[in-house]
Design an enzyme around this catalytic site. Structure first.
Site, short mmCIF file in Angstrom:
data_model
loop_
_atom_site.label_atom_id
_atom_site.label_comp_id
_atom_site.label_asym_id
_atom_site.label_seq_id
_atom_site.Cartn_x
_atom_site.Cartn_y
_atom_site.Cartn_z
N HIS A 32 0.97 -1.16 0.23
CA HIS A 32 -0.18 -0.26 0.27
C HIS A 32 0.91 1.87 -0.28
O HIS A 32 1.55 1.05 0.54
CB HIS A 32 -0.42 0.14 0.87
CG HIS A 32 -1.50 -0.95 2.02
ND1 HIS A 32 -3.08 -1.13 1.43
CD2 HIS A 32 -1.24 -2.52 2.49
CE1 HIS A 32 -3.49 -1.88 1.72
NE2 HIS A 32 -2.35 -2.85 2.08
N GLU A 97 2.16 -1.18 5.12
CA GLU A 97 2.28 0.30 4.15
C GLU A 97 3.47 1.21 3.56
O GLU A 97 4.63 1.25 4.56
CB GLU A 97 1.21 1.49 5.52
CG GLU A 97 0.04 1.25 5.54
CD GLU A 97 -1.34 1.20 4.45
OE1 GLU A 97 -0.58 1.98 3.58
OE2 GLU A 97 -2.39 1.40 4.28
N ASP A 149 -3.71 2.34 -5.44
CA ASP A 149 -2.15 1.97 -4.87
C ASP A 149 -1.77 0.63 -4.48
O ASP A 149 -1.84 -0.10 -4.50
CB ASP A 149 -2.83 2.84 -2.93
CG ASP A 149 -3.10 2.04 -2.42
OD1 ASP A 149 -4.52 1.49 -2.39
OD2 ASP A 149 -2.78 1.34 -0.82
ZN LIG Z 1 -3.94 0.72 0.59
#
Ligand SMILES: [Zn+2]
Length: 254
Positions: A32, A97, A149
């Site tokens: 992400h 992330e 993303d």
């Molecule tokens: Zn995401």
């Protein structure tokens, strides 16, 4: 309160309360971008009980990496998602992330130090948990109508050079017949079958609808990032066919 860290590459914890028990074996990694103005704001949100979101790892632009949730627990990063027919993607994935403001707040290149950190972490996780190369994916792959993303600037080819993910050199963009919204027929069905055969959530209807366009865009963001327009041009279709063949080779162990 902290927990034992799972990777030798990570020495810092920022515990998030947002996790529960897994209901499946961990066999995917989902990448992400944070999509917020600052790294601090994003990390705060992922650690705050009200947000009900989290991930396992958080990678700053300088490569600094912190762990938020133990790998054995189910973090909350995928949302409504699907891949190869499975829908509880949180139960079967490690979520990473990667700090970047994203398309909404000034999408920018991922710095080399950050890419190296993500790449090394993914290699470590895939080795330890025996995750197949084709199951290192983008959030946009599993939620193509909702998510963009980590986006077309994310250098999947550089990860592949480090042995992470399934990647083939995309075919160059060239003139030829294209499929787009409104088209229908056997060629559209074949495209849809190939996309769903790779793992995307798409049923072959023979109609190139908005859902098909979203999946083509997601495919391009990951595998043919030079042009992300949702139009299945010859380069997109050729890249998809060769990727499918590469995946078949992986699955058969050849
Ligand atoms: Zn995401």
């Amino acid at each position: 309160m902290t927990f034992p860290l799972d990777s030798d590459l990570v020495r810092e914890a920022a515990p998030s309360p947002n996790h529960d028990a897994r209901a499946a074996r961990t066999d995917m990694i989902l990448l992400h971008y944070t999509g917020m103005r600052s790294a601090e704001e994003a990390l705060d949100r992922l650690c705050s009980p009200e947000s009900k979101v989290s991930c396992h790892y958080f990678v700053f632009e300088n490569g600094r990496t912190v762990q938020l949730v133990p790998e054995g627990r189910r973090a909350w990063h995928a949302g409504a998602s699907s891949w190869e027919g499975a829908t509880d993607i949180n139960s079967r994935s490690i979520g990473i992330e990667i700090v970047n403001p994203g398309h909404e707040f000034g999408y920018r290149d991922f710095p080399a130090a950050q890419v190296m950190a993500v790449s090394a972490l993914c290699r470590d996780i895939t080795n330890r948990l025996r995750i197949r190369a084709d199951r290192v994916l983008a959030h946009s792959d599993v939620a193509p109508t909702r998510k963009d993303d980590p986006g077309e600037k994310f250098p999947w080819s550089e990860l592949a050079a480090e042995g992470v993910g399934l990647w083939i050199e995309p075919a160059p963009i060239s003139p030829g017949s294209v499929l787009g919204v409104g088209d229908c027929g056997a060629a559209v069905s074949e495209l849809q079958m190939n996309l769903s055969g790779y793992g995307y959530d798409l049923s072959p209807s023979g109609n190139f609808d908005a859902g098909t366009q979203a999946v083509v865009k997601a495919f391009q963001r990951h595998f043919r990032p030079a042009r992300v327009d949702g139009v299945a041009d010859p380069s997109t279709q050729d890249t998809l066919r060769r990727l499918l063949a590469a995946k078949a080779g992986l699955a058969s162990g050849s």
